[in-house]
Motif scaffolding. Structure first.
Motif, mmCIF file in Angstrom:
data_model
loop_
_atom_site.group_PDB
_atom_site.id
_atom_site.type_symbol
_atom_site.label_atom_id
_atom_site.label_comp_id
_atom_site.label_asym_id
_atom_site.label_seq_id
_atom_site.Cartn_x
_atom_site.Cartn_y
_atom_site.Cartn_z
ATOM 1 N N GLN A 517 0.821 -1.205 0.000
ATOM 2 C CA GLN A 517 0.000 0.000 0.000
ATOM 3 C C GLN A 517 0.860 1.262 0.000
ATOM 4 O O GLN A 517 0.720 2.132 -0.853
ATOM 5 N N SER A 518 1.787 1.331 0.951
ATOM 6 C CA SER A 518 2.494 2.591 1.151
ATOM 7 C C SER A 518 3.464 2.870 0.004
ATOM 8 O O SER A 518 3.561 3.998 -0.483
ATOM 9 N N LEU A 519 4.184 1.830 -0.433
ATOM 10 C CA LEU A 519 5.131 2.050 -1.523
ATOM 11 C C LEU A 519 4.396 2.401 -2.807
ATOM 12 O O LEU A 519 4.853 3.257 -3.577
ATOM 13 N N SER A 520 3.235 1.768 -3.049
ATOM 14 C CA SER A 520 2.461 2.114 -4.245
ATOM 15 C C SER A 520 1.959 3.541 -4.162
ATOM 16 O O SER A 520 1.948 4.262 -5.164
ATOM 17 N N GLN A 521 1.545 3.943 -2.961
ATOM 18 C CA GLN A 521 1.087 5.332 -2.805
ATOM 19 C C GLN A 521 2.217 6.301 -3.136
ATOM 20 O O GLN A 521 2.027 7.295 -3.838
ATOM 21 N N MET A 522 3.422 5.993 -2.624
ATOM 22 C CA MET A 522 4.547 6.888 -2.883
ATOM 23 C C MET A 522 4.849 6.962 -4.377
ATOM 24 O O MET A 522 5.069 8.031 -4.944
ATOM 25 N N GLN A 523 4.816 5.773 -5.022
ATOM 26 C CA GLN A 523 5.138 5.760 -6.448
ATOM 27 C C GLN A 523 4.075 6.514 -7.246
ATOM 28 O O GLN A 523 4.405 7.317 -8.132
ATOM 29 N N ALA A 524 2.806 6.249 -6.933
ATOM 30 C CA ALA A 524 1.737 6.959 -7.637
ATOM 31 C C ALA A 524 1.897 8.457 -7.473
ATOM 32 O O ALA A 524 1.677 9.234 -8.416
ATOM 33 N N GLY A 525 2.296 8.873 -6.275
ATOM 34 C CA GLY A 525 2.477 10.306 -6.038
ATOM 35 C C GLY A 525 3.601 10.879 -6.879
ATOM 36 O O GLY A 525 3.470 11.948 -7.471
ATOM 37 N N LEU A 526 4.719 10.148 -6.943
ATOM 38 C CA LEU A 526 5.850 10.649 -7.739
ATOM 39 C C LEU A 526 5.488 10.712 -9.220
ATOM 40 O O LEU A 526 6.021 11.527 -9.960
ATOM 41 N N LEU A 527 4.553 9.833 -9.639
ATOM 42 C CA LEU A 527 4.146 9.842 -11.045
ATOM 43 C C LEU A 527 3.057 10.878 -11.319
ATOM 44 O O LEU A 527 2.587 10.993 -12.448
ATOM 45 N N GLY A 528 2.601 11.583 -10.272
ATOM 46 C CA GLY A 528 1.706 12.704 -10.532
ATOM 47 C C GLY A 528 0.306 12.585 -9.973
ATOM 48 O O GLY A 528 -0.539 13.423 -10.266
ATOM 49 N N MET A 529 0.035 11.557 -9.152
ATOM 50 C CA MET A 529 -1.300 11.432 -8.559
ATOM 51 C C MET A 529 -1.465 12.477 -7.462
ATOM 52 O O MET A 529 -0.654 12.565 -6.547
ATOM 53 N N ARG A 530 -2.547 13.264 -7.533
ATOM 54 C CA ARG A 530 -2.818 14.242 -6.487
ATOM 55 C C ARG A 530 -3.585 13.563 -5.356
ATOM 56 O O ARG A 530 -4.327 12.609 -5.591
ATOM 57 N N ARG A 531 -3.396 14.041 -4.159
ATOM 58 C CA ARG A 531 -4.143 13.457 -3.052
ATOM 59 C C ARG A 531 -5.548 14.050 -3.022
ATOM 60 O O ARG A 531 -5.799 15.121 -3.566
ATOM 61 N N ARG A 532 -6.451 13.327 -2.374
ATOM 62 C CA ARG A 532 -7.813 13.787 -2.091
ATOM 63 C C ARG A 532 -8.657 13.989 -3.352
ATOM 64 O O ARG A 532 -9.616 14.743 -3.322
ATOM 65 N N ILE A 533 -8.275 13.366 -4.453
ATOM 66 C CA ILE A 533 -9.029 13.541 -5.682
ATOM 67 C C ILE A 533 -9.692 12.206 -6.022
ATOM 68 O O ILE A 533 -9.046 11.168 -5.952
ATOM 69 N N GLY A 534 -10.949 12.240 -6.409
ATOM 70 C CA GLY A 534 -11.705 11.013 -6.629
ATOM 71 C C GLY A 534 -11.426 10.338 -7.951
ATOM 72 O O GLY A 534 -11.896 9.230 -8.199
ATOM 73 N N ASP A 535 -10.700 10.986 -8.839
ATOM 74 C CA ASP A 535 -10.494 10.436 -10.171
ATOM 75 C C ASP A 535 -9.065 10.761 -10.608
ATOM 76 O O ASP A 535 -8.417 11.641 -10.040
ATOM 77 N N TYR A 536 -8.564 10.038 -11.598
ATOM 78 C CA TYR A 536 -7.212 10.334 -12.099
ATOM 79 C C TYR A 536 -7.137 9.964 -13.572
ATOM 80 O O TYR A 536 -7.945 9.187 -14.093
ATOM 81 N N ASP A 537 -6.133 10.520 -14.195
ATOM 82 C CA ASP A 537 -5.947 10.343 -15.635
ATOM 83 C C ASP A 537 -5.251 9.014 -15.879
ATOM 84 O O ASP A 537 -4.157 8.788 -15.355
ATOM 85 N N PRO A 538 -5.846 8.096 -16.680
ATOM 86 C CA PRO A 538 -5.169 6.814 -16.940
ATOM 87 C C PRO A 538 -3.810 7.008 -17.616
ATOM 88 O O PRO A 538 -2.935 6.141 -17.499
ATOM 89 N N ALA A 539 -3.608 8.144 -18.268
ATOM 90 C CA ALA A 539 -2.331 8.378 -18.941
ATOM 91 C C ALA A 539 -1.184 8.568 -17.959
ATOM 92 O O ALA A 539 -0.021 8.541 -18.352
#
Lengths: 650, 192
Positions: A517-539
């Motif tokens: 969980q935590s490592l995936s969260q960190m990686q997603a964040g580094l790739l540009g995932m914003r926190r607290r947002i209900g949706d994200y760009d598949p790109a």
């Protein structure tokens, strides 16, 4: 309270309290509505989609406050104080309405052990609820696009996950310090037992009010409640503020009690540097809780006033400044994370020597490092605000003060590693959780400095990286140590042993679950995932990470379900536990299990060091003359106390 | 409080604990007022203050400072076993406290040119005086409860911690006003 014969559902304090809360709410709401009627304002409008929920906003707020007070009256926790006000005397330690059984925990008890159990069970329930919120919005996030929730519902559930989890963690911290501090320092109760019960029970209306926000339009600000958004959010926002306010009151009063207890009720010979190390962390936690908590209460009250009275502290068009809120808010909420983790770190330091059979390395340094973290914690709050628009020159001092936190935390890590070094380790469930906590807290700690240094934080702010970092610190600093503490003291609390296999299964599911969980969260964040947002760009290329986080969340939840089943089953049917199953030197393990009502029949005296495992000599000693004399009078009670020297040396 | 059955040594021991609890509470409460005090200067600096009646400010401040004197005399009287002196002085304290409340909420709030929703400056004025007035109100209630119990003969020269607690709380509320008065009435000038 005194009438133990009284049967029926109304003899249960919780039931009386909840009924009184409903009556109190209606009274308060009716009172405000009456005033509004006299002033010629509207009293009742029903239009949920337009944020109108019957009563006016002010009526809801006053009703909730009245409801909380009525709950406290109904549950009976105020009755002794009301008698004192009338000049009546009450017994120092009144008998509980229910001396035994589960009903005991649903009514007011002034016994710190019962209150500790109440805190602990409520904590697990509340954390479980927050976990369910997490599962709901994690399911939504497993794929891009909106499938399960609307964006508004997502915002509310995500915000509730945050704040309910925080309340649950505060309850867990309360559970540990309430149960353990008096036992460890040789006291028979907290300094102020009635205040202790009050501090617990106020959490129940707090939780009810907080959760009611879901049904009153929700709130979309996250747990931080920043204005100006929170000044305009639906009615649920008011309930959020009030719920947190009452939970904070509990934290303040509980902290006051811990400090007074530690300073005043230590046993003979237990000077500060001979206390079990957990007490030091509880004390440092309490210093933060006593003082800083007022600031979150104040900041939330100010937004509440802005909403109800139209005040303008944070409204730029009225000469206010939203940054002020962030300063007030983070002045509490940064030290608050040390409230969450310090007791957990204390559990790690407390348990490691027992399972390594070695003295705790650098006791004094570890003891003072807790205060180091607490004090530095007061000087770092603006590192949450590097991108907020505050004066840029403030960033540099706050960067350095934040990095300074690593020094006392490093002291703790150094002590843990040195304690493990060449120890005779054994790997029962509590020890596994302690070791897991150390490894996770290391991940949480190492992911911290990138957020503290301004240059990197400008990019990391508000990304999922922060979410990963925060969850690592919470799991390492609270969740794993909390479960370690539950398993470790479970035989002391219930007199029965938990199931070791299920305990280990819990650990070996939760640890990889957490890391994924935590490592995936960190990686997603580094790739540009914003926190607290209900949706994200598949790109963004984070679909896999998002799916992994969701699966891991379910694994973690499942492992906690196993733990709860294990604990409930073992509390009823588990094998009878030895009075000192871990061969601990700590004084509470000299008592029989479960611990008798007034803890120590005979006052003990501290004659040695707490963690001298493998070295001859006891930590505490019961005066043999008094001990024998008492035993002749009461063979049943005296016979159960194990000999301190025989039981506590390695 | 529930200490009539304790021996005098136990009562003193318990009083030390209670006193610690009281002071911890005051430390905690002080953070609320400190937060408001800081908010006032954070938003408006030292250049601006609300346009208030200096006469009312001077009168209510004098009343509150004077009341602390009588609160102290009351407590000292009780410590020396002079219950008559305690009753007289505490009654004066209560009356002065109520006079302060009337002065702030009943006069200053009514003659103020703007309401709390005018701008942040007036929000601060009403919140700071409101929080403080609430504490004065609780202080008055505290004093009345202790006064009533003293009438029942519950306190003696040796056992009177509630008397001390009410007085200390009263002084604390007074000290808060010593900071708030200049922050609201003296520092800066009303905006043009």
């Amino acid at each position: 309270m005194k009438d133990t014969q009284k049967a029926g559902v109304f003899s249960i304090g919780l039931v009386r309290g909840l009924i009184a809360m409903l009556i109190g709410f209606l009274t308060g709401a009716a009172f405000v509505s009456l005033i509004r009627l006299i002033l010629g304002l509207s009293v009742w409008t029903w239009n949920p989609s337009g944020n109108q929920f019957g009563f006016a906003e002010s009526a809801w707020v006053v009703g909730a406050i009245f409801g909380a007070i009525a709950f406290m009256l109904g549950v009976g926790v105020l009755s002794d104080w009301l008698k004192w006000m009338n000049g009546q005397q009450t017994a120092e330690h009144p008998a509980d309405a229910f001396a035994s059984g589960w009903k005991r925990y649903l009514s007011v008890s002034f016994d710190h052990k019962a209150i500790g159990v109440q805190y602990g069970v409520t904590s697990i329930v509340v954390i479980g609820l927050a976990g369910i919120f997490a599962l709901i919005f994690r399911t939504e996030l497993a794929q891009p696009g909106m499938q399960l929730l609307t964006l508004e519902r997502y915002n509310t559930i995500m915000s509730l996950h945050g704040i309910v989890m925080i309340v649950g963690i505060l309850l867990g911290v309360g559970a540990m310090s309430n149960y353990l501090v008096p036992l460890m320092i040789g006291a028979n109760d907290m300094a102020f037992p009635r205040l202790n019960a009050f501090a617990y029970w106020i959490n129940v209306p707090a939780a009810v009010i907080l959760l009611s926000s879901y049904f009153l339009g929700g709130f979309d600000t996250g747990w931080t409640g920043y204005p100006p958004l929170s000044a305009k959010a639906p009615l649920g926002m008011d309930m959020f503020f009030l719920g947190v306010y009452f939970a904070g009151l509990s934290s303040i009063l509980g902290s006051l009690n811990v400090i007074a207890t530690t300073i005043r009720l230590r046993a003979k010979g237990m000077h500060y540097f001979r206390m079990p190390i957990f007490v030091w962390t509880a004390l440092a936690t309490a210093v933060i809780g006593l003082t800083a908590t007022q600031l979150i209460g104040l900041s939330f009250q100010m937004v509440l006033f802005e909403r109800v009275f139209g005040m303008g502290f944070f409204a730029p068009d009225k000469g206010g400044n939203p940054i002020l809120f962030q300063h007030l808010f983070w002045f509490y909420s940064h030290p608050a994370v040390y409230v969450f983790v310090l007791t957990g770190l204390g559990v790690i330091s407390e348990l490691l020597p027992v399972f390594a059979r070695k003295p705790l390395f650098g006791y004094r340094w570890v003891a003072l490092s807790s205060f180091g973290i607490a004090l530095v914690g007061f000087l770092v709050w603006a590192h949450h605000m590097f991108t907020s628009g505050m004066s840029p020159y403030l960033r540099i001092p706050f960067m350095y003060s934040t990095l300074l936190v690593a020094v006392p935390t490093g002291v703790k890590f150094f002590s843990w590693v040195a304690t493990i070094w060449e120890g005779k380790l054994s790997f029962e469930t509590p020890m596994l959780f302690v070791l897991g906590a150390i490894s996770i807290f290391l991940l949480g700690g190492l992911s911290g400095p990138p957020n503290a240094t301004v240059a990197t934080d400008l990019h990391l702010q508000d990304t999922y990286w922060i979410v990963g970092h925060f969850h690592a610190t919470m799991f390492g600093g609270f969740v794993f140590p909390f479960f370690a503490a539950i398993y470790y003291w479970f035989p002391k609390i219930t007199g029965r042993m938990y199931n070791e296999k299920l305990g280990k299964l819990h650990f070996f599911l939760m640890l990889p679950g957490f890391y994924i969980q935590s490592l995936s969260q960190m990686q997603a964040g580094l790739l540009g995932m914003r926190r607290r947002i209900g949706d994200y760009d598949p790109a963004l290329g984070i679909n896999l990470q998002q799916l992994l986080i969701t699966i891991a969340a379910f694994v973690i939840f499942f492992s906690v379900v196993i733990a709860v089943v294990n604990l409930i089953y073992s509390a009823r049917r588990g094998p009878i536990a030895a009075s000192n199953p871990w061969r601990s030197r700590s004084p509470e393990f000299m008592l029989p299990s479960p611990i008798p009502q007034h803890n120590y029949e005979h006052a003990f005296e501290v004659v040695g060091e707490p963690y001298d495992y493998g070295i001859a000599g006891a930590y505490v000693s019961i005066d043999p003359d008094r001990y024998i004399a008492k035993e002749e009078e009461q063979p049943a009670a005296g016979g159960a106390v194990t000999s301190p020297t025989g039981a506590t040396t390695d | 409080m529930s200490t009539g059955t304790l021996s005098i040594a136990d009562y003193h021991k318990k009083t030390v604990t209670n006193r610690l609890g009281l002071w911890l509470f005051i430390v905690s409460d002080a953070f609320v007022f400190a937060g408001l005090f800081i908010a006032r200067f954070y938003l408006y600096g030292a250049g601006v203050r609300p346009e208030l009646s200096q006469i009312v400010g001077l009168i209510v401040t004098s009343i509150l400072v004077l009341s602390s004197f009588f609160a102290n005399r009351g407590e000292v009287s009780m410590a020396y076993g002079d219950t008559k002196g305690y009753f007289r002085n505490t009654l004066i304290t209560i009356i002065l406290g109520i006079a302060f409340l009337i002065g702030v909420v009943g006069v200053e709030w009514q003659i103020a040119p703007y309401g709390p929703d005018h701008d942040a400056l007036w929000s601060l004025f009403y919140t700071m005086t409101g929080f403080h007035a609430f504490h004065v109100l609780t202080g008055v209630i505290f004093l009345v409860i202790v006064y009533r119990n003293a009438r029942k003969g519950l306190y003696t020269a040796e056992r009177h911690f509630p008397v001390e607690a009410a007085a200390v709380y009263w002084h604390f509320v007074d000290v808060v006003w010593v900071f708030f008065y200049p922050a609201l009435y003296l520092i800066g000038l009303p905006p043009i």
